[in-house]
Design a protein around this motif. Structure first.
Motif, mmCIF file in Angstrom:
data_model
loop_
_atom_site.group_PDB
_atom_site.id
_atom_site.type_symbol
_atom_site.label_atom_id
_atom_site.label_comp_id
_atom_site.label_asym_id
_atom_site.label_seq_id
_atom_site.Cartn_x
_atom_site.Cartn_y
_atom_site.Cartn_z
ATOM 1 N N PRO A 83 0.829 -1.204 0.000
ATOM 2 C CA PRO A 83 0.000 0.000 0.000
ATOM 3 C C PRO A 83 0.865 1.256 0.000
ATOM 4 O O PRO A 83 2.096 1.174 0.020
ATOM 5 N N THR A 84 0.222 2.413 0.016
ATOM 6 C CA THR A 84 0.969 3.673 0.084
ATOM 7 C C THR A 84 1.412 3.896 1.527
ATOM 8 O O THR A 84 0.954 4.806 2.212
ATOM 9 N N ASP A 85 2.284 3.029 1.960
ATOM 10 C CA ASP A 85 2.841 3.047 3.306
ATOM 11 C C ASP A 85 4.288 3.501 3.176
ATOM 12 O O ASP A 85 5.085 2.871 2.478
ATOM 13 N N ASN A 86 4.636 4.590 3.840
ATOM 14 C CA ASN A 86 5.960 5.176 3.636
ATOM 15 C C ASN A 86 7.094 4.259 4.088
ATOM 16 O O ASN A 86 8.170 4.249 3.502
ATOM 17 N N THR A 87 6.853 3.478 5.135
ATOM 18 C CA THR A 87 7.874 2.552 5.621
ATOM 19 C C THR A 87 8.128 1.459 4.586
ATOM 20 O O THR A 87 9.284 1.121 4.284
ATOM 21 N N ILE A 88 7.056 0.920 4.039
ATOM 22 C CA ILE A 88 7.187 -0.157 3.047
ATOM 23 C C ILE A 88 7.801 0.377 1.752
ATOM 24 O O ILE A 88 8.728 -0.223 1.192
ATOM 25 N N ILE A 89 7.288 1.506 1.269
ATOM 26 C CA ILE A 89 7.763 2.035 -0.010
ATOM 27 C C ILE A 89 9.236 2.446 0.065
ATOM 28 O O ILE A 89 9.982 2.308 -0.901
ATOM 29 N N SER A 90 9.659 2.912 1.231
ATOM 30 C CA SER A 90 11.064 3.317 1.352
ATOM 31 C C SER A 90 12.011 2.128 1.274
ATOM 32 O O SER A 90 13.193 2.278 0.983
ATOM 33 N N ALA A 91 11.488 0.915 1.530
ATOM 34 C CA ALA A 91 12.312 -0.302 1.471
ATOM 35 C C ALA A 91 11.729 -1.295 0.456
ATOM 36 O O ALA A 91 11.843 -2.513 0.620
ATOM 37 N N LEU A 92 11.117 -0.774 -0.582
ATOM 38 C CA LEU A 92 10.409 -1.617 -1.557
ATOM 39 C C LEU A 92 11.303 -2.687 -2.170
ATOM 40 O O LEU A 92 10.857 -3.814 -2.430
ATOM 41 N N GLU A 93 12.560 -2.361 -2.412
ATOM 42 C CA GLU A 93 13.452 -3.328 -3.057
ATOM 43 C C GLU A 93 13.562 -4.623 -2.260
ATOM 44 O O GLU A 93 13.758 -5.704 -2.834
ATOM 45 N N SER A 94 13.389 -4.537 -0.937
ATOM 46 C CA SER A 94 13.412 -5.748 -0.107
ATOM 47 C C SER A 94 12.233 -6.651 -0.436
ATOM 48 O O SER A 94 12.369 -7.884 -0.505
ATOM 49 N N VAL A 95 11.071 -6.041 -0.642
ATOM 50 C CA VAL A 95 9.875 -6.821 -0.988
ATOM 51 C C VAL A 95 10.030 -7.424 -2.377
ATOM 52 O O VAL A 95 9.678 -8.592 -2.611
ATOM 53 N N ILE A 96 10.561 -6.646 -3.310
ATOM 54 C CA ILE A 96 10.755 -7.137 -4.683
ATOM 55 C C ILE A 96 11.673 -8.349 -4.687
ATOM 56 O O ILE A 96 11.424 -9.345 -5.386
ATOM 57 N N LYS A 97 12.731 -8.299 -3.911
ATOM 58 C CA LYS A 97 13.664 -9.431 -3.834
ATOM 59 C C LYS A 97 12.960 -10.693 -3.341
ATOM 60 O O LYS A 97 13.148 -11.789 -3.894
ATOM 61 N N VAL A 98 12.129 -10.542 -2.324
ATOM 62 C CA VAL A 98 11.366 -11.691 -1.814
ATOM 63 C C VAL A 98 10.429 -12.218 -2.898
ATOM 64 O O VAL A 98 10.303 -13.432 -3.098
ATOM 65 N N GLY A 99 9.792 -11.301 -3.621
ATOM 66 C CA GLY A 99 8.879 -11.714 -4.689
ATOM 67 C C GLY A 99 9.569 -12.534 -5.764
ATOM 68 O O GLY A 99 9.034 -13.551 -6.225
#
Length: 308
Positions: free
Chosen positions: A205-221
């Motif tokens: 979502p438009t969550d600043n904590t998540i978006i600031s570390a988005l590359e971590s989520v992409i790597k998991v994906g």
């Protein structure tokens, strides 16, 4: 000093717009750029404008410190980008005009008590998502979708509002929302990994904590072959498969128009809180392939932008 010289001195004083954001990332940076662009177009530029920016580095405590410092500097307008910074600015000043931007749920965040003629010294722009529209898009990409994993910071009021909206929409679509808390940016990868094996897709979502570390989520994906989607179109260029959302530069321009109205004499409390305009569909076909997703031709034909 003569009256003529005094008049020239007063006219030469630049308009002072102090801006702050909870963190720096491409979406929020684009908002700031859009605000300044509109100011420049309306004659506030060069010697006529003092435009400052301070990041709270993702920390609400720093956001409060920044807001108090800005109040002490006595700008003409404080522009607070994202919910935590808006909350801090509203708490810090009851007299200096505050214009918030991309605050998902202004009432829930207690920055205003009404979206219409909010009163006081505060108004701004809401970017609340259409939760059903988001889930419909995910099902178009993943027809068998039954579970959506959502990493989020429970300390961000905007994110809690989005989670609640997603749950309401999901209830009528046979979808379960699985929450995965990440209170700090260093927790984001852990939160994403906890969704592997539990969720069909990860939705950021438009969550600043998540978006600031988005590359971590992409790597998991990529590693776990779980598709990652977002509600922020800027995130698609950073690796999410797709997003249907707003152009943040345009949201900055909308915010800038509000700032200009205040600089020209309108009281913030008499200006209705605006809602985000425009919805774009961004698709990253390369990332879809890396996460094992086939993009339907019907979606490609509707896309505002395709990233290859």
């Amino acid at each position: 000093m003569s009256a003529a010289v005094l008049s020239c001195t007063l006219q030469a004083k630049p308009v002072y717009v102090a801006t702050t954001a909870i963190v720096e990332h491409p979406a929020l940076d684009a908002v700031r750029e859009g605000i300044k662009e509109v100011l420049n177009e309306n004659g506030y530029s060069g010697d006529n404008l003092k435009f400052t920016f301070e990041s709270a580095q993702g920390q609400p405590v720093i956001a409060a410190q920044v807001a108090r410092k800005m109040v002490g500097d006595e700008p003409d307008v404080i522009v607070a980008i994202a919910t935590p910074s808006a909350q801090a600015a509203v708490s810090a000043s009851k007299t200096i005009p505050v214009v918030f931007s991309v605050v998902t749920d202004p009432i829930g965040a207690k920055v205003v008590s009404s979206l219409t003629q909010p009163g006081g010294n505060v108004t701004g722009l809401s970017d609340m998502i259409d939760a059903k529209q988001q889930l419909v898009l995910l099902k178009e990409f993943v027809p068998h979708l039954t579970t959506v994993g959502v990493p989020y910071n429970p300390g961000e009021t905007n994110s809690v509002s989005i989670i609640n909206a997603l749950k309401v929409a999901a209830r009528n679509m046979g979808i379960t929302i699985i929450e995965s808390p990440a209170p700090k940016s260093s927790d984001v990868m852990i939160a994403a990994k906890q969704l592997v094996g539990k969720a069909d897709v990860i939705y950021c979502p438009t969550d600043n904590t998540i978006i600031s570390a988005l590359e971590s989520v992409i790597k998991v994906g990529i590693d776990a072959q779980i598709p990652v989607f977002a509600s922020d179109t800027d995130s698609v260029e950073r690796g999410a498969i797709a997003a249907i959302g707003h152009d943040h530069h345009q949201l900055g321009r909308q915010t800038g128009e509000i700032v200009v109205r205040i600089l020209k004499g309108e009281k913030p409390g008499t200006i209705d809180v605006q809602t985000a305009q425009g919805t774009d569909l961004y698709i990253n076909t390369k990332m879809a392939g890396l996460m094992g997703v086939d993009v339907p031709a019907s979606l490609l034909s509707r896309a505002t932008k395709i990233i290859k």
